[in-house]
Write a protein that holds these residues in place. Sequence first.
Motif, mmCIF file in Angstrom:
data_model
loop_
_atom_site.group_PDB
_atom_site.id
_atom_site.type_symbol
_atom_site.label_atom_id
_atom_site.label_comp_id
_atom_site.label_asym_id
_atom_site.label_seq_id
_atom_site.Cartn_x
_atom_site.Cartn_y
_atom_site.Cartn_z
ATOM 1 N N TRP A 64 0.654 -0.985 0.403
ATOM 2 C CA TRP A 64 -0.766 0.481 0.472
ATOM 3 C C TRP A 64 0.916 0.996 0.261
ATOM 4 C CZ3 TRP A 64 -4.726 -0.808 3.515
ATOM 5 C CH2 TRP A 64 -5.603 -1.459 3.099
ATOM 6 N N THR A 65 1.891 0.761 0.280
ATOM 7 C CA THR A 65 2.711 2.379 0.458
ATOM 8 C C THR A 65 4.337 1.859 0.298
ATOM 9 O OG1 THR A 65 3.678 4.336 1.476
ATOM 10 C CG2 THR A 65 3.202 1.980 2.506
ATOM 11 N N TRP A 66 5.587 2.752 -0.012
ATOM 12 C CA TRP A 66 6.767 2.832 -0.392
ATOM 13 C C TRP A 66 7.604 2.355 0.410
ATOM 14 C CZ3 TRP A 66 10.819 5.917 0.086
ATOM 15 C CH2 TRP A 66 9.652 7.174 -0.126
ATOM 16 N N THR A 67 7.414 3.090 1.430
ATOM 17 C CA THR A 67 8.023 3.401 2.908
ATOM 18 C C THR A 67 7.898 2.672 4.169
ATOM 19 O OG1 THR A 67 9.530 4.713 4.616
ATOM 20 C CG2 THR A 67 6.804 5.401 3.145
ATOM 21 N N ALA A 68 8.528 2.184 4.670
ATOM 22 C CA ALA A 68 8.162 1.783 5.799
ATOM 23 C C ALA A 68 8.502 2.218 7.341
ATOM 24 C CB ALA A 68 9.697 0.770 6.352
ATOM 25 N N GLU A 69 8.302 3.542 7.094
ATOM 26 C CA GLU A 69 7.836 4.704 7.866
ATOM 27 C C GLU A 69 6.820 4.995 8.756
ATOM 28 O OE1 GLU A 69 9.128 9.175 6.409
ATOM 29 O OE2 GLU A 69 11.534 7.869 5.485
ATOM 30 N N GLY B 178 3.517 -0.490 10.643
ATOM 31 C CA GLY B 178 2.637 -1.875 10.483
ATOM 32 C C GLY B 178 3.981 -1.996 8.898
ATOM 33 N N ASP B 179 4.203 -1.624 8.368
ATOM 34 C CA ASP B 179 5.105 -2.475 7.360
ATOM 35 C C ASP B 179 4.293 -2.763 5.906
ATOM 36 O OD1 ASP B 179 6.794 -2.470 5.530
ATOM 37 O OD2 ASP B 179 7.996 -4.691 6.985
ATOM 38 N N LEU B 180 3.537 -2.075 5.621
ATOM 39 C CA LEU B 180 2.676 -1.600 4.269
ATOM 40 C C LEU B 180 3.476 -2.028 3.005
ATOM 41 C CD1 LEU B 180 -0.111 0.417 5.268
ATOM 42 C CD2 LEU B 180 0.327 -2.183 6.454
ATOM 43 N N THR B 181 4.423 -2.259 3.512
ATOM 44 C CA THR B 181 4.958 -2.262 1.799
ATOM 45 C C THR B 181 5.612 -3.674 1.469
ATOM 46 O OG1 THR B 181 7.438 -2.268 3.257
ATOM 47 C CG2 THR B 181 6.664 -0.366 2.363
ATOM 48 N N VAL B 182 5.157 -4.627 2.012
ATOM 49 C CA VAL B 182 5.735 -6.225 1.267
ATOM 50 C C VAL B 182 4.424 -6.505 0.775
ATOM 51 C CG1 VAL B 182 6.516 -8.763 2.462
ATOM 52 C CG2 VAL B 182 7.059 -6.762 3.727
ATOM 53 N N ASN B 183 4.713 -6.983 -1.081
ATOM 54 C CA ASN B 183 3.519 -7.777 -1.286
ATOM 55 C C ASN B 183 3.357 -9.380 -0.896
ATOM 56 O OD1 ASN B 183 2.800 -5.653 -3.165
ATOM 57 N ND2 ASN B 183 4.655 -5.896 -4.405
ATOM 58 N N GLY B 184 2.314 -9.694 -0.845
ATOM 59 C CA GLY B 184 1.737 -11.412 -0.560
ATOM 60 C C GLY B 184 2.096 -11.610 0.860
ATOM 61 N N TYR B 185 2.300 -10.336 2.255
ATOM 62 C CA TYR B 185 2.092 -10.797 3.412
ATOM 63 C C TYR B 185 1.441 -9.228 4.229
ATOM 64 C CZ TYR B 185 3.760 -11.771 7.786
ATOM 65 O OH TYR B 185 3.414 -12.442 9.399
ATOM 66 N N PRO B 186 -0.012 -9.779 3.984
ATOM 67 C CA PRO B 186 -0.295 -8.410 4.841
ATOM 68 C C PRO B 186 -0.207 -7.830 5.906
ATOM 69 C CG PRO B 186 -2.251 -10.049 3.778
ATOM 70 C CD PRO B 186 -0.364 -10.684 4.026
ATOM 71 N N GLY B 187 0.053 -6.672 6.800
ATOM 72 C CA GLY B 187 0.577 -6.298 8.098
ATOM 73 C C GLY B 187 -0.242 -5.476 8.549
ATOM 74 N N ASN C 74 2.386 9.298 -1.882
ATOM 75 C CA ASN C 74 3.170 8.121 -0.850
ATOM 76 C C ASN C 74 2.591 6.499 -1.476
ATOM 77 O OD1 ASN C 74 5.700 9.142 0.728
ATOM 78 N ND2 ASN C 74 3.635 10.852 0.240
ATOM 79 N N LEU C 75 0.737 6.649 -2.124
ATOM 80 C CA LEU C 75 0.528 5.321 -2.015
ATOM 81 C C LEU C 75 1.578 4.333 -3.272
ATOM 82 C CD1 LEU C 75 -3.030 6.825 -1.220
ATOM 83 C CD2 LEU C 75 -1.188 4.819 0.391
ATOM 84 N N GLU C 76 1.504 3.173 -2.823
ATOM 85 C CA GLU C 76 1.195 2.199 -3.822
ATOM 86 C C GLU C 76 -0.169 1.188 -4.806
ATOM 87 O OE1 GLU C 76 4.445 0.374 -4.774
ATOM 88 O OE2 GLU C 76 5.011 2.717 -4.760
ATOM 89 N N PRO C 77 -0.058 0.988 -5.954
ATOM 90 C CA PRO C 77 -1.246 0.850 -6.949
ATOM 91 C C PRO C 77 -2.010 -0.254 -5.540
ATOM 92 C CG PRO C 77 0.576 0.498 -8.114
ATOM 93 C CD PRO C 77 1.460 1.201 -6.472
ATOM 94 N N GLY C 78 -0.966 -0.772 -5.177
ATOM 95 C CA GLY C 78 -2.280 -1.916 -4.135
ATOM 96 C C GLY C 78 -3.214 -1.327 -3.106
#
Length: 599
Positions: free
Chosen positions: A47-52, A55-64, A129-133
């Motif tokens: 959902w976003t490109w940075t871990a700032e 919750g670390d919403l930067t990983v594909n395939g692993y919701p957080g 700061n949003l990713e396409p997801g």
Amino acid sequence: MTTTAQQTSPPAAPRPTPAIIPLPPATARAATGIGALLTLASTFLAWTWTAEFPGDLTVNGYPGGLQVLTLIGALLTLVFTLSAYGVRGLGWLTPGGKNSAILLFALGTFATTWYAIIAIAVNLGGLANLEPGGFIAAVAALLTLVAALGLPSDVPLDGDIETVTPWKRFTQAFKAPTPEPAAPLPSWAEILIIAVSFGLGLFIFTYGIDTEYAELFIGFMLMVCFGATAVSRAGLNRRLASYTATHKNVTVTAAFVAAFAFPFTQTNDAYATIGANILIFATVALGLNVVVGLAGLLDLGYVAFLGVGAYTAALVSGSSYSTIGIHLPFWAAVLAGAAASLIFGIVIGAPTLRLHGDYLAIVTLGFGEIFRIAMQNMDGTSGPNITRGPNGIPDIPDLEIFGFNLGEPHTVLGVELGKFSNYYLLMLFFTIIVVTVFRRSDQSRIGRAWVAIREDETAARAMGINAFRLKLLAFALGATLAGMAGTVQAHVTTTVTPTQFKFVEAVPPNSAFLLAAVILGGMGTVSGPLIGASLLYLIPAKLQFMSDYQLLLFGVALVLLMRFRPEGLIADRRKQLEFHDTGQLDTPKGDIGLSKAGV
């Protein structure tokens, strides 16, 4: 002579209320399922490109983080949609309302998802700061909600549908019919359902108390509020209530087993601190429920009895700052705190309980403030040196029971329990005592007399009830229970000061929050004050950044509660009828004809 019977046609069945958004029902249901599936899939994208953002919403395939909440909401929306389709094995999910539950789950998923997207944009400085997801999740959640708004209402609307206003149509969409009585199940199956329900409740509570940042807790509260309402509209709570009513002792046992298991789920003793304080707050609120909920006495100074127990324990538990230099064992300190509160309850109640209503509330409010000011002035200058005035009594030692020091970590069942986990388990023991006393009192002849006094004291006196004696008994019992909880609070906080016992303060427990916990949870019930106290303590503890506006939000929440749920979250049957019944006998509508009336 020939008589002709007048033929009357049966009344036309009420037409279903049109949906908020005019869509064919089949199309709306299919679109809701597709939207929920897309929302669920979007949680596996970044959902976003940075871990700032936490919750670390930067990983594909692993919701957080907040993605997990969106995933749960979308999954529940999809499952309940399939249940509405009549998928085999899912029909038990919707014994009541179908479309209203789907709409509420979709609304909760939308609120959680869009809150996450807005929080990312605000915290990181814009939508860039949003990713396409993230965009996919926002659009899919919106699509799900729009489609759910196209579902027809579960409850037909009486009257002319053409004159229905959009607001009436909107509110009607959230109503659900009363579910039919459940088919009888084997006793072991009903007990298993009760056990699983309390296990699920423990998991939800543990997840909420373990949230590490405010954004996740706010998303959690959004999902829980909408989800709990959806489950209620689906009729699952009524089904569970029918099982718990059949197995009351099993229900109480399951509740305390789940509560006992809580500290064993914690890896951080700081969260166990919240649990211990919630139990102290909840136990005192349950004691106040005896006074307010059963006997109907509005006590605005109840926190003073908690203070009496806490100060008594601080003075006799061996603190180096105690002015009387007595060190009693724990059981004796508990009895001393409870006895001191009992005496204060009788002394204050005897001359004041002949008052009624607002006059009694004003007197009890004055007693609460007199106690706090008296404790503040007993500093050796303004009065005798007993409580050390504003400085209070610090350095209260940890308890030691049968050689078991509660201030040291201990390994129990292979799990290391810290200091506050130990105090949590001790407070749970006292909660069991208070719940037992409340249940026995409520179901006794004295409890029925309290309820009679609460409903109409004049009528109760006319029936031979000694109202003054029973009100004094309720006042004294409530004071004793509060004093007992205060003895444990003194050891948990290790310091007792007058500022802890104000009428209203941002940090509970205080008289205003205690009364609010009873009203929020549901007066006269066992579980109501426990739930109300848990919410009123947990929410401020997790939303520290809103501490400056806490009392404002607290007031707004009370106004909304009195408007939409005056009987509380967990209401007994009497309160439900009092606040929602019309008070008139049910009469048939329209001209039914003399023959159908029995003439």
